[in-house]
Design a protein around this motif. Sequence first.
Motif, PDB file in Angstrom:
ATOM      1  N   ALA A  34       0.813  -1.210   0.047  1.00 37.19           N
ATOM      2  CA  ALA A  34       0.132  -0.113  -0.036  1.00 37.19           C
ATOM      3  C   ALA A  34       0.792   1.269   0.085  1.00 37.19           C
ATOM      4  CB  ALA A  34      -0.977   0.002   1.147  1.00 37.19           C
ATOM      5  N   ALA A  35       1.787   1.305   0.782  1.00 39.26           N
ATOM      6  CA  ALA A  35       2.737   2.376   0.772  1.00 39.26           C
ATOM      7  C   ALA A  35       3.536   2.788  -0.670  1.00 39.26           C
ATOM      8  CB  ALA A  35       4.007   1.890   1.800  1.00 39.26           C
ATOM      9  N   TRP A  36       3.859   1.530  -1.331  1.00 38.43           N
ATOM     10  CA  TRP A  36       4.456   1.519  -2.762  1.00 38.43           C
ATOM     11  C   TRP A  36       3.353   2.139  -3.481  1.00 38.43           C
ATOM     12  CZ3 TRP A  36       2.672  -1.411  -7.067  1.00 38.43           C
ATOM     13  CH2 TRP A  36       3.617  -1.160  -7.998  1.00 38.43           C
ATOM     14  N   GLU A  37       2.144   1.688  -3.324  1.00 39.31           N
ATOM     15  CA  GLU A  37       0.848   2.303  -4.367  1.00 39.31           C
ATOM     16  C   GLU A  37       0.817   3.597  -4.292  1.00 39.31           C
ATOM     17  OE1 GLU A  37      -1.463  -2.051  -4.023  1.00 39.31           O
ATOM     18  OE2 GLU A  37      -2.142  -0.318  -2.848  1.00 39.31           O
ATOM     19  N   LYS A  38       1.018   4.259  -3.297  1.00 36.21           N
ATOM     20  CA  LYS A  38       1.056   5.734  -3.286  1.00 36.21           C
ATOM     21  C   LYS A  38       1.834   6.688  -4.125  1.00 36.21           C
ATOM     22  CE  LYS A  38       1.284   8.091   0.645  1.00 36.21           C
ATOM     23  NZ  LYS A  38       1.916   8.581   1.864  1.00 36.21           N
ATOM     24  N   THR A  39       2.898   6.045  -4.697  1.00 40.28           N
ATOM     25  CA  THR A  39       3.651   6.902  -5.555  1.00 40.28           C
ATOM     26  C   THR A  39       4.109   5.941  -6.911  1.00 40.28           C
ATOM     27  OG1 THR A  39       5.672   6.011  -4.552  1.00 40.28           O
ATOM     28  CG2 THR A  39       4.798   7.682  -3.787  1.00 40.28           C
ATOM     29  N   VAL A  69       0.425   6.065   5.503  1.00 42.44           N
ATOM     30  CA  VAL A  69      -0.780   5.880   4.267  1.00 42.44           C
ATOM     31  C   VAL A  69      -2.145   5.779   4.959  1.00 42.44           C
ATOM     32  CG1 VAL A  69      -1.566   4.125   2.804  1.00 42.44           C
ATOM     33  CG2 VAL A  69       0.833   4.304   3.019  1.00 42.44           C
ATOM     34  N   GLU A  70      -2.939   6.552   4.175  1.00 47.82           N
ATOM     35  CA  GLU A  70      -4.342   6.606   4.884  1.00 47.82           C
ATOM     36  C   GLU A  70      -5.383   5.980   3.986  1.00 47.82           C
ATOM     37  OE1 GLU A  70      -5.556  10.631   5.741  1.00 47.82           O
ATOM     38  OE2 GLU A  70      -3.770  10.888   7.256  1.00 47.82           O
ATOM     39  N   ARG A 119      -7.955   5.177  -2.927  1.00 47.32           N
ATOM     40  CA  ARG A 119      -6.919   4.183  -3.645  1.00 47.32           C
ATOM     41  C   ARG A 119      -6.959   3.001  -2.955  1.00 47.32           C
ATOM     42  NH1 ARG A 119      -3.008   6.199  -7.620  1.00 47.32           N
ATOM     43  NH2 ARG A 119      -1.697   4.730  -6.738  1.00 47.32           N
TER      44      ARG A 119
END
Length: 372
Positions: free
Chosen positions: A213-218, A246-247, A251
């Motif tokens: 999920a952290a990777w998906e942010k960027t 991450v919130e 997304r």
Amino acid sequence: MRVLIAAGGTAGHINPALAIAGAIKAHRPDADIHFAGRKEGMEYRLVTKAGYPFHHIEVNGIQRRLTPKNIARNLQAVYHLALAGPRAKKMLRTLKPDLVIGCGGYVSGPVVRCAAKMGIRTAIHEQNAFPGGTNKLLAKDVDLVFAAVPAAVEKLGAPEKTSVVGNPVRPEIFMQNRDLARAKLGAGQRTVILSFGGSLGARRINEVVADLAAWEKTCPWNILHIHATGSRGVELFQKLLAEKGVEPGSRLQVQEYIENMPELLAAADLVISRAGALTLAELEAVGRASILIPSPNVAENHQYYNALELQKAGAAVVIEEKDLTGAALVQTVQQLLQENGKLSVMGKMARALAEPESLEKIWAKLEDLMER
């Protein structure tokens, strides 16, 4: 026609049993169908909810890891096993079934074995590529053996009476409209990733999905990710997301349970999950690409062998938990998204493994058995 079905332990045993019961009813509305299982098990809730009569028989598995708590459990299991045979015989004499079907779990052992010895027609269904111990013991005694995949046939030890029929899948899986399911989620043209680790949750899956999920942010892809934490993972996942900044939002959607699995499977492009037989049958039925993380805490490591069947067919990527890290999951997702059309191709390979006629095949064999 009276039928007794014995199944227990997990939804992977119970839901196929319920599907078989439904198929029998569809062909023989007058059939009187009963279930046997543990009242403390999942089967009691699912079977009674479906409206079938339920008969209690207590059978427990032996714990291989010897701790003081497990030794006490094993003593109780031996006690229940000693009583299981006489109780099964009493149940069968009372119900007088024409057919007894075992769908897995410890509870099916004494019921099906006793029925076979009494001359009652019997059948078993094995959901996994690596059969459970109960079904391997029963295969030589029953009239019919149903296997989900070819890999299980020889392992069951009775190839002459074994038919490969797939795993029965609940009808609502086939009834979904993908466009409507995606529209309901507001997915648009985004890649939809669905991840889950079971109703209780799997700690390791929650940990690596937080990294994803952290990777998906960027990341350069427009992704909608839906993740179910399971009941034991709610606080852990919230904490992990907070640590990574991450919130949940447009997304990333986070929930404890998935109540609408057929709908979400229809909408998904990629599924990240364990490799239980029922989950895989549903992935095949809808034709979905997957990253499979077999549970290492199951008998005979059967989830690993289930998952290998999809990987061999090009329908899935398997990551064993001992090799699972956040970086490994991110890299795998990245590689799948980089290759244009890869998820679609994997989905088609999964669909090719499906047995949409599973219940019809099972019914045809059962009908033939009853007419002998």
